[in-house]
Design an enzyme around this catalytic site. Structure first.
Site, mmCIF file in Angstrom:
data_model
loop_
_atom_site.group_PDB
_atom_site.id
_atom_site.type_symbol
_atom_site.label_atom_id
_atom_site.label_comp_id
_atom_site.label_asym_id
_atom_site.label_seq_id
_atom_site.Cartn_x
_atom_site.Cartn_y
_atom_site.Cartn_z
ATOM 1 N N THR A 50 45.671 46.953 29.765
ATOM 2 C CA THR A 50 46.105 45.803 30.553
ATOM 3 C C THR A 50 44.896 44.899 30.779
ATOM 4 O OG1 THR A 50 45.779 47.093 32.564
ATOM 5 C CG2 THR A 50 48.033 47.002 31.682
ATOM 6 N N VAL A 52 43.437 43.330 34.067
ATOM 7 C CA VAL A 52 42.509 43.469 35.186
ATOM 8 C C VAL A 52 41.776 44.812 35.096
ATOM 9 C CG1 VAL A 52 42.285 43.570 37.709
ATOM 10 C CG2 VAL A 52 43.902 41.974 36.664
ATOM 11 N N CYS A 53 42.499 45.849 34.681
ATOM 12 C CA CYS A 53 41.946 47.209 34.663
ATOM 13 C C CYS A 53 40.619 47.343 33.920
ATOM 14 C CB CYS A 53 42.961 48.193 34.088
ATOM 15 S SG CYS A 53 44.475 48.302 35.052
ATOM 16 N N PRO A 54 40.491 46.782 32.704
ATOM 17 C CA PRO A 54 39.215 47.010 32.016
ATOM 18 C C PRO A 54 38.028 46.384 32.738
ATOM 19 C CG PRO A 54 40.569 45.467 30.765
ATOM 20 C CD PRO A 54 41.425 46.050 31.860
ATOM 21 N N ILE A 57 37.105 49.058 35.375
ATOM 22 C CA ILE A 57 36.658 50.319 34.777
ATOM 23 C C ILE A 57 35.282 50.157 34.148
ATOM 24 C CG2 ILE A 57 37.169 51.998 32.965
ATOM 25 C CD1 ILE A 57 40.198 51.431 33.634
#
Length: 181
Positions: A50, A52-54, A57
């Site tokens: 997706t 925003v997630c990277p 992370i």
């Protein structure tokens, strides 16, 4: 139905399959971190591959040494499988992938841990962005859950971790190195 209070109580124990920094599959558990006298920064995110997630992370990974210096183990969790995690890790950052990570990504495929930490969106089978800081004694010291559209701030996570580790009373806007009350 009222949510049950979790902060100040023993954190829900967990053991999950994960992709480790060396890209091999292994287990991660709260008990192991406690045995090693480490703090645990446990964060949930909705889904692999997706947008925003990277950013979250990889930002946490880029600053992992700062967490390590504070005797904290970082564990990322979603309801995806370890195989999906590994595929995302093996995707270069320029292609919306993660590239190499310095901490494990765990798979909560049966949704049990997401549910126990109160972040599961039941009808979608994905987790909200929950962040939990757990002491080496297993006490849940900090919990924040926010909408999936908003990424978290690594500086704030480190600040809170350092504040908790002072063992003192930290006033508003406290910064590491400042006096406690």
């Amino acid at each position: 139905m009222a949510e049950k209070r979790m902060v100040g109580k023993q954190a829900p124990r967990f053991e999950m399959d994960a992709v480790m920094p060396n890209k091999e599959f292994a287990k991660v558990s709260l008990e192991e971190n406690m045995k090693n006298d480490q703090w645990t920064v446990l964060f949930f995110y909705p889904m692999d591959f997706t947008f925003v997630c990277p950013t979250e992370i990889t930002s946490l990974s880029d600053r992992f040494d700062e967490f390590e210096d504070l005797d904290a183990e970082v564990i990322g969790v979603s309801t995806d499988t370890v195989h999906t995690h590994k595929a995302w890790i093996n995707t270069h950052r320029d292609d919306n992938g993660l590239g190499d990570l310095k901490y494990p990504l765990a798979a909560d495929t049966n949704h049990q841990i997401s549910r126990e930490y109160g972040v599961l969106i039941e009808d979608e089978g994905v987790a909200l962005r929950g962040l939990f800081i757990i002491s080496p004694e297993g006490e849940l010291m900090y919990a924040v859950v926010n909408h999936n559209n908003i990424g978290r701030d690594v500086d704030e996570t480190l600040r809170v971790l350092q504040a908790l580790q002072t063992g003192g009373l930290c006033p508003a806007n406290w910064k590491p190195g400042q006096a406690t009350l």
